[in-house]
Motif scaffolding. Structure first.
Motif, PDB file in Angstrom:
ATOM      1  N   TYR A 121       0.830  -1.213   0.000  1.00  0.00           N
ATOM      2  CA  TYR A 121       0.000   0.000   0.000  1.00  0.00           C
ATOM      3  C   TYR A 121       0.864   1.262   0.000  1.00  0.00           C
ATOM      4  CZ  TYR A 121      -3.601   3.337   1.484  1.00  0.00           C
ATOM      5  OH  TYR A 121      -4.454   4.410   1.569  1.00  0.00           O
ATOM      6  N   THR A 122       1.882   1.295   0.854  1.00  0.00           N
ATOM      7  CA  THR A 122       2.738   2.490   0.928  1.00  0.00           C
ATOM      8  C   THR A 122       3.560   2.659  -0.344  1.00  0.00           C
ATOM      9  OG1 THR A 122       4.391   1.173   2.155  1.00  0.00           O
ATOM     10  CG2 THR A 122       2.880   2.542   3.442  1.00  0.00           C
ATOM     11  N   LYS A 123       3.929   1.560  -0.969  1.00  0.00           N
ATOM     12  CA  LYS A 123       4.690   1.647  -2.226  1.00  0.00           C
ATOM     13  C   LYS A 123       3.809   2.214  -3.337  1.00  0.00           C
ATOM     14  CE  LYS A 123       7.839  -1.000  -5.175  1.00  0.00           C
ATOM     15  NZ  LYS A 123       8.951  -0.074  -4.901  1.00  0.00           N
ATOM     16  N   VAL A 124       2.575   1.705  -3.430  1.00  0.00           N
ATOM     17  CA  VAL A 124       1.649   2.186  -4.454  1.00  0.00           C
ATOM     18  C   VAL A 124       1.298   3.655  -4.230  1.00  0.00           C
ATOM     19  CG1 VAL A 124      -0.697   1.953  -5.364  1.00  0.00           C
ATOM     20  CG2 VAL A 124       0.671  -0.097  -4.914  1.00  0.00           C
ATOM     21  N   LYS A 125       1.067   4.023  -2.972  1.00  0.00           N
ATOM     22  CA  LYS A 125       0.677   5.398  -2.623  1.00  0.00           C
ATOM     23  C   LYS A 125       1.872   6.346  -2.498  1.00  0.00           C
ATOM     24  CE  LYS A 125      -3.884   5.235  -1.883  1.00  0.00           C
ATOM     25  NZ  LYS A 125      -4.853   6.204  -2.423  1.00  0.00           N
ATOM     26  N   LYS A 126       3.086   5.758  -2.635  1.00  0.00           N
ATOM     27  CA  LYS A 126       4.322   6.547  -2.502  1.00  0.00           C
ATOM     28  C   LYS A 126       4.409   7.220  -1.120  1.00  0.00           C
ATOM     29  CE  LYS A 126       5.007   7.434  -7.445  1.00  0.00           C
ATOM     30  NZ  LYS A 126       4.086   6.391  -7.881  1.00  0.00           N
TER      31      LYS A 126
END
Length: 291
Positions: A121-126
């Motif tokens: 999630y944090t990778k996708v949302k940067k």
């Protein structure tokens, strides 16, 4: 003779006359206290995460969106973990794999699923994963503190026989899957049979409460992102590694005789120490360079 209590802490003088595991019924379908408590834990945990996000200048919507996704994945992973390490049974009862209303959710599966979801999630949302993990760690722990009381209503997740201060008695007729070591120490009171066991759900809830207090103190003075998450893993792992050894319903790793969750707790302790060491060392090197 008088009416005998359903749950009894004899050495604390606490008697609970009646404890129904069904909270209420909707259209003929029982809603269990276990589910109600888990749901309550999720709501309170989310509220804490949102509050912390606002305090640290983050977007609270990220945590609400994440929670909606994580709930589904965590339940799936909690069930998958339980089924995998109980495969001897489920391989012979394939039709029960999806029968979650009969029990069988492992918290470690949920934690693993939650962390994996947060990474993606944090990778996708940067987003900064370590900051995200710091924000959610106390909330996750708070949910675990509350959630363990679902085991109390279900009369499960207890330890072996004890006559210590916190010894807990359940009516034998209301408990399933009782190991022989506990049956060998049946207590008879006025014709009623009780098992007398370690309330490991209580031990873990209280241990986690202590860790939660420490995390809430640390978060106000943390030195780097990831510090709170590291101490969450360390604190929870240290508690679970010994509490799991007391339980009678352990999931065992193959034919090794090793409790899966106890082994995983030991691994998590090592991982947390490595994370904290690397992050502290990095901060130390930055401090040296600045001077």
């Amino acid at each position: 003779m008088g009416e005998m209590p359903e749950i009894w802490f004899p050495n604390l003088g606490i008697k609970i006359k009646e404890l129904n595991n069904v909270a209420f019924t909707v259209f003929g379908l029982n809603v269990y206290w276990y589910g109600v408590i888990i749901g309550l834990g999720i709501i309170i945990s989310l509220a804490l995460a949102v509050k912390e996000a606002k305090r640290t200048g983050q977007n609270p919507d990220n945590y609400m969106d994440f929670t909606m996704i994580a709930i589904v994945i965590c339940v799936i992973c909690a069930r998958l973990y339980y089924v995998i390490f109980s495969w001897d049974y489920y391989s012979q009862h394939l039709n029960e794999i999806f029968a979650t209303r009969n029990g069988g959710l492992a918290i470690y599966g949920g934690i693993i699923g939650g962390i994996a979801t947060a990474i993606v999630y944090t990778k996708v949302k940067k987003l900064n994963f370590w900051l995200f993990a710091d924000t959610t760690a106390p909330s996750l722990l708070l949910g675990q503190i509350i959630g363990r009381w679902g085991n109390f209503f279900n009369r499960e997740a207890f330890g072996g026989y004890t006559d210590g201060l916190f010894a807990m008695r359940y009516m034998k007729e209301q408990v399933s899957n009782i190991p022989q070591s506990v049956l060998d120490n049946i207590i008879n009171v006025n014709g009623v049979q009780y098992i007398q066991v370690q309330p490991t759900f209580l031990y873990e809830s209280l241990w986690n409460l202590g860790v939660f207090v420490i995390l809430m103190i640390l978060k106000r003075r943390k030195k780097f992102d990831g510090e709170i998450f590291g101490f969450y893993l360390l604190g929870y792992g240290l508690g679970r590694v010994w509490i799991e050894g007391l339980r009678t319903d352990q999931l065992i790793l193959g034919n090794t005789g090793i409790p899966v969750s106890q082994l995983l707790s030991a691994i998590i302790i090592i991982i947390s120490i490595v994370i904290l060491y690397i992050r502290y060392k990095k901060i130390g090197n930055l401090y040296k360079n600045d001077n």
